[in-house]
Write an enzyme that holds these catalytic residues in place. Structure first.
Site, mmCIF file in Angstrom:
data_model
loop_
_atom_site.group_PDB
_atom_site.id
_atom_site.type_symbol
_atom_site.label_atom_id
_atom_site.label_comp_id
_atom_site.label_asym_id
_atom_site.label_seq_id
_atom_site.Cartn_x
_atom_site.Cartn_y
_atom_site.Cartn_z
ATOM 1 N N CYS A 56 0.827 -1.212 0.000
ATOM 2 C CA CYS A 56 0.000 0.000 0.000
ATOM 3 C C CYS A 56 0.863 1.264 0.000
ATOM 4 O O CYS A 56 1.689 1.450 0.897
ATOM 5 C CB CYS A 56 -0.899 -0.011 1.234
ATOM 6 N N TRP A 89 -7.584 -7.548 4.499
ATOM 7 C CA TRP A 89 -6.198 -7.697 4.929
ATOM 8 C C TRP A 89 -6.092 -8.757 6.025
ATOM 9 O O TRP A 89 -6.872 -8.754 6.971
ATOM 10 C CB TRP A 89 -5.648 -6.389 5.487
ATOM 11 N N ARG A 122 -14.312 1.339 6.141
ATOM 12 C CA ARG A 122 -13.326 0.477 5.501
ATOM 13 C C ARG A 122 -12.223 0.106 6.489
ATOM 14 O O ARG A 122 -11.932 0.846 7.415
ATOM 15 C CB ARG A 122 -12.730 1.155 4.275
ATOM 16 N N VAL A 123 -11.633 -1.046 6.241
ATOM 17 C CA VAL A 123 -10.521 -1.526 7.057
ATOM 18 C C VAL A 123 -9.250 -1.309 6.246
ATOM 19 O O VAL A 123 -8.915 -2.101 5.361
ATOM 20 C CB VAL A 123 -10.709 -3.009 7.427
ATOM 21 N N GLU A 140 -5.003 7.698 9.255
ATOM 22 C CA GLU A 140 -4.824 8.604 8.120
ATOM 23 C C GLU A 140 -3.319 8.832 7.926
ATOM 24 O O GLU A 140 -2.654 9.466 8.742
ATOM 25 C CB GLU A 140 -5.538 9.930 8.367
ATOM 26 N N SER A 141 -2.787 8.333 6.819
ATOM 27 C CA SER A 141 -1.335 8.359 6.611
ATOM 28 C C SER A 141 -0.759 9.770 6.610
ATOM 29 O O SER A 141 0.334 9.997 7.137
ATOM 30 C CB SER A 141 -0.979 7.659 5.297
ATOM 31 N N TYR A 187 -5.504 5.496 -8.856
ATOM 32 C CA TYR A 187 -6.652 4.679 -8.455
ATOM 33 C C TYR A 187 -7.919 5.111 -9.194
ATOM 34 O O TYR A 187 -8.721 4.269 -9.600
ATOM 35 C CB TYR A 187 -6.864 4.772 -6.946
#
Length: 328
Positions: A56, A89, A122-123, A140-141, A187
């Site tokens: 990811c 995942w 969502r996971v 949140e990245s 995406y």
């Protein structure tokens, strides 16, 4: 890849609008770790754990900052299996994977349920987990990397500051279009369900790559002469582009290798100390080609292309430094 509704797993996951456009859902856990603990989550060695996927790009950002800050012994990590099917995942003992040593779960969705029993959403990865409180701090990245940039400086390497005050306006201004049209743009292109949606995303993606190519002709990094957060947000997309996005997501107008400035810039970032170790191309290709049955029904993972990011680059021709970002 499925979603959770009131704490229960549902295999269906429809993230496209009626016109076929891909829509990314927002993240749910938005607390922060701070050096002084004023947020309720104090930075401490051994207290926090990252759940990531090597495949990811969003999780990759956090692994980059963890490496650059020298926090490997401060923040532990679990790495999910690259394959995601109907169950989402999951953890395994496959090559490059690290099981859930904190909560002992088999599926990442179980971690979300531990944090919130009736969780709906969502996971996703990354997940920053607080071992002491037994909950998710943040998933949140973009926010996690800023915590890693400064909150743990007492135990890691706090220089350079990748989000220095003097450059924040410039960094924020470039982050937004790069996110919309490049990071998420691939995406939007690859998961489009209509020709019009695909072409709109495709055109925006390559218009932005063209702009970045021109920008990098006269300055070493995307926000100026110093390496910043903006570069480390762009890098995970660029390093996946030729291996995955060109073919799998039909982003095939040009490869990154066809852009002289972007390709040299990509190699410089890859060769930055500690970064190559964060790139797992087997997981990257295995996940995208092996998991996205709607895009690649055969799930065949291509053997190519041959990519060598260790080749020399020419970025030394431009003034700049990978050192102290505040010297700009």
């Amino acid at each position: 890849m499925g979603t959770m509704i009131d704490g229960e797993w549902h295999k269906e996951d429809n993230r496209t609008e009626s016109d076929g456009r891909f829509v990314r859902t927002t993240t749910s856990f938005r607390n922060a770790v701070t050096a002084d603990g004023s947020s309720g989550f104090k930075a401490e060695p051994g207290r926090y754990h990252l759940y990531v996927s090597h495949a990811c790009p969003w999780a990759h950002r956090t692994m980059i900052l963890r490496a650059l800050r020298g926090l490997e012994d401060v923040i532990s990590v679990s790495v999910v299996d690259p394959f995601t099917g109907d169950e989402g995942w999951h953890f395994s003992d496959g090559p490059g994977c690290i099981p859930d040593t904190v909560n002992g779960t088999s599926f990442l969705r179980e971690v979300y349920k531990l944090a919130q029993d009736d969780y709906t959403g969502r996971v996703s990865v990354p997940v920053l987990w607080d071992k002491r409180e037994g909950t998710i701090v943040n998933n949140e990245s973009a926010e996690i990397i800023r915590m890693l940039n400064t909150a743990f400086n007492a135990w890691g390497d706090g220089e350079p500051d990748f989000y220095p005050a003097a450059l924040r306006e410039e960094i924020d201004s470039i982050n937004e279009p790069i996110y919309e049209r490049v990071n998420n743009g691939v995406y939007k292109t690859g998961f489009s369900r209509s020709q019009a949606a695909y072409e709109d995303a495709f055109d925006a993606l390559f218009a932005t790559l063209d702009e970045l190519e021109a920008r990098l002709d006269t300055q070493r990094y995307v926000a100026g002469a110093c390496i910043t957060e903006a570069d480390w947000r762009l890098f995970p997309t660029l390093v996946r582009f030729d291996a995955v996005y060109v073919g799998h997501f039909k982003c095939n107008k040009r490869r990154i290798e066809d852009y002289p400035n972007l390709s040299n810039y990509l190699r410089e970032l890859y060769q930055h100390p500690g970064i190559a170790d964060t790139v797992n191309m087997a997981h990257i290709k295995g996940h995208y080609y092996g998991s996205h049955a709607s895009v690649n029904p055969t799930r065949i993972v291509p053997k190519g292309p041959v990519l060598d990011y260790t080749r020399p680059h020419d970025r030394d021709r431009l003034p700049g430094s990978t050192g102290r970002a505040t010297s700009h």
